[in-house]
Design a protein around this motif. Structure first.
Motif, PDB file in Angstrom:
ATOM      1  N   VAL A  12    -119.826   9.019  -0.302  1.00 24.02           N
ATOM      2  CA  VAL A  12    -119.185  10.316  -0.550  1.00 24.02           C
ATOM      3  C   VAL A  12    -119.167  11.115   0.751  1.00 24.02           C
ATOM      4  CG1 VAL A  12    -119.340  12.512  -1.782  1.00 24.02           C
ATOM      5  CG2 VAL A  12    -119.849  10.372  -2.982  1.00 24.02           C
ATOM      6  N   GLU A  21    -118.375  14.741   1.919  1.00 21.07           N
ATOM      7  CA  GLU A  21    -118.139  16.116   1.493  1.00 21.07           C
ATOM      8  C   GLU A  21    -117.305  16.860   2.535  1.00 21.07           C
ATOM      9  OE1 GLU A  21    -121.484  18.301  -0.229  1.00 21.07           O
ATOM     10  OE2 GLU A  21    -122.689  16.481   0.049  1.00 21.07           O
ATOM     11  N   ASN A  72    -117.038  18.669  -4.803  1.00 19.38           N
ATOM     12  CA  ASN A  72    -118.074  17.639  -4.779  1.00 19.38           C
ATOM     13  C   ASN A  72    -118.736  17.494  -6.143  1.00 19.38           C
ATOM     14  OD1 ASN A  72    -119.642  15.720  -3.093  1.00 19.38           O
ATOM     15  ND2 ASN A  72    -121.348  17.039  -3.693  1.00 19.38           N
ATOM     16  N   ILE A  79    -123.730   5.573  -5.912  1.00 19.57           N
ATOM     17  CA  ILE A  79    -123.500   6.361  -4.702  1.00 19.57           C
ATOM     18  C   ILE A  79    -124.572   5.976  -3.693  1.00 19.57           C
ATOM     19  CG2 ILE A  79    -123.375   8.679  -3.721  1.00 19.57           C
ATOM     20  CD1 ILE A  79    -122.484   9.663  -6.486  1.00 19.57           C
ATOM     21  N   SER A 101    -124.144   9.953   1.410  1.00 21.30           N
ATOM     22  CA  SER A 101    -123.322  11.155   1.452  1.00 21.30           C
ATOM     23  C   SER A 101    -123.414  11.761   2.842  1.00 21.30           C
ATOM     24  CB  SER A 101    -123.782  12.169   0.401  1.00 21.30           C
ATOM     25  OG  SER A 101    -123.013  13.352   0.467  1.00 21.30           O
TER      26      SER A 101
END
Length: 388
Positions: A194, A196, A208, A223, A226
């Motif tokens: 991910v 952001e 998000n 996940i 990030s």
């Protein structure tokens, strides 16, 4: 999913609006159920009745407007500024409704932006637009402006001040759509990174939250990391390159907030990690990559096309200055879903992946078409036809 919420029972409207019934029960109930549903709305998103319902500008047009920009260092901001300076300003000056736009830049420094907002008020602007800022840090300066009769309009993200007028996509809904599309792309199973935007800004945090909910729709999606791309291709490229270098394990997809997808695509290519699906927003270079490779992803979602976002906010601001009376604090629109066939209709295959421009969705699909926007005002009228 949007259809699912559109078909929800009427009691969801009441659940969404809570103590703020005066505003939301005055708008289209289908829009209220779809975009203001409490289960798919950022809990901090202000949806109460607007403080500017009975407002009319203290000065007649032409009006002087302040644009307190918080950042200029990505393709999105450049595209929004281009639309403002080369389309909006000439058009509204010709209409006799605009005298000047004063632009400031704070470079993501809240204290600087607060000072600049106060200076704009003291310089005699009639209204202020700002973008993508911390949802709470500017509230005192918004109140300072309101006390002087100057409304503040926050585009592409909200301020929590009761005196702000906000406009954007429902980012939590949009983020969910992006996350769920990646789940479907991967057949419900895989490892996802991910990326952001700028953590701490409302647009980034809301989106998000939705992305994580969309990815969580399958228990077999994991996940694995990030990073913050800061809505900037160069930053995202560097952060993803560092992550890939230290995480050599299997990676099946990357969800990224625009404007950073071109940087992520370059990072993946330079790392030699194959054709990992990357979520694509509105950057034309990234869309061109998909245009040339139809099977790369299934869908693209437009959550903040810059030219349309600033046009939407401009129309909201002008209507407010004209005394049309915004009903609620936040005017929300739907994310726009694009198929490859939709893309082919607006982009030729000889496009360039190196372009830094953005897709413009247009008024009818984005929300500043009168047929949609009229519903959010007590006294709707064509703002371009205004005669004081």
């Amino acid at each position: 999913m949007l259809k699912k919420f559109a078909c929800a029972a009427a009691f969801l409207v009441a659940a969404a609006i809570g103590a703020h019934a005066e505003g939301l029960d005055e708008i289209n109930p289908d829009v209220a159920k779809r975009l203001y549903n409490k289960d798919m709305l950022d809990p901090m998103q202000p949806i109460g009745p607007s403080k500017w319902r009975d407002f009319k500008a203290k000065n007649p047009p032409p009006w002087k407007i302040g644009y307190a920009s918080s950042y200029a260092g990505n393709t999105w901001r450049a595209a929004a500024m281009d639309e403002l300076q080369n389309v909006i300003v000439p058009e509204w000056k010709q209409l006799g409704l605009l005298s000047d736009v004063i632009i400031t830049q704070s470079n993501l420094n809240d204290a600087t932006q607060i000072q600049q907002i106060r200076q704009l008020v003291d310089q005699g602007v009639d209204a202020i637009i700002l973008c993508c800022s911390n949802p709470t840090a500017l509230n005192a300066s918004v109140k300072y402006a309101a006390d002087k009769g100057v409304p503040v309009f926050s585009m592409t993200g909200y301020l929590t001040s009761e005196y702000a007028v906000n406009s954007s996509v429902n980012y939590q809904v949009g983020g969910y759509e992006i996350g769920k599309a990646m789940v479907d792309q991967l057949g419900g199973k895989g490892n996802v990174l991910v990326v952001e935007g700028i953590p701490g800004t409302s647009g980034s945090d809301s989106q998000n939250r939705g992305v994580l909910a969309g990815l969580a729709s399958s228990p077999d999606i994991k996940i694995v990391g990030s990073v913050a791309g800061m809505w900037t291709d160069q930053v995202a490229q560097g952060e993803v390159q560092k992550w890939l270098a230290t995480n050599p394990g299997k990676l099946d997809g990357i969800v990224v907030q625009s404007a950073a997808e071109m940087g992520v695509l370059r990072a993946v290519q330079q790392a030699g990690r194959g054709e990992i699906p990357v979520a694509i927003g509105g950057e034309l270079g990234a869309l061109c990559q998909w245009r040339k490779n139809p099977d790369y992803i299934n869908y693209s979602f437009q959550l903040w096309p810059p030219a349309d976002d600033i046009e939407l906010m401009w129309h909201v601001m002008m209507r407010t200055l004209q005394g049309q009376g915004p009903k609620i604090q936040s005017i929300l629109v739907d994310p726009v879903k694009l198929t490859h066939d939709d893309l082919k209709a607006v982009m030729n295959e000889d496009c360039s992946v190196d372009t830094a421009e953005w897709l413009k969705v247009g008024a009818k699909r984005w929300g500043y078409d009168p047929s949609y926007l009229d519903d959010f005002f007590l006294h709707p009228a064509d703002p371009k036809a205004y005669k004081p």
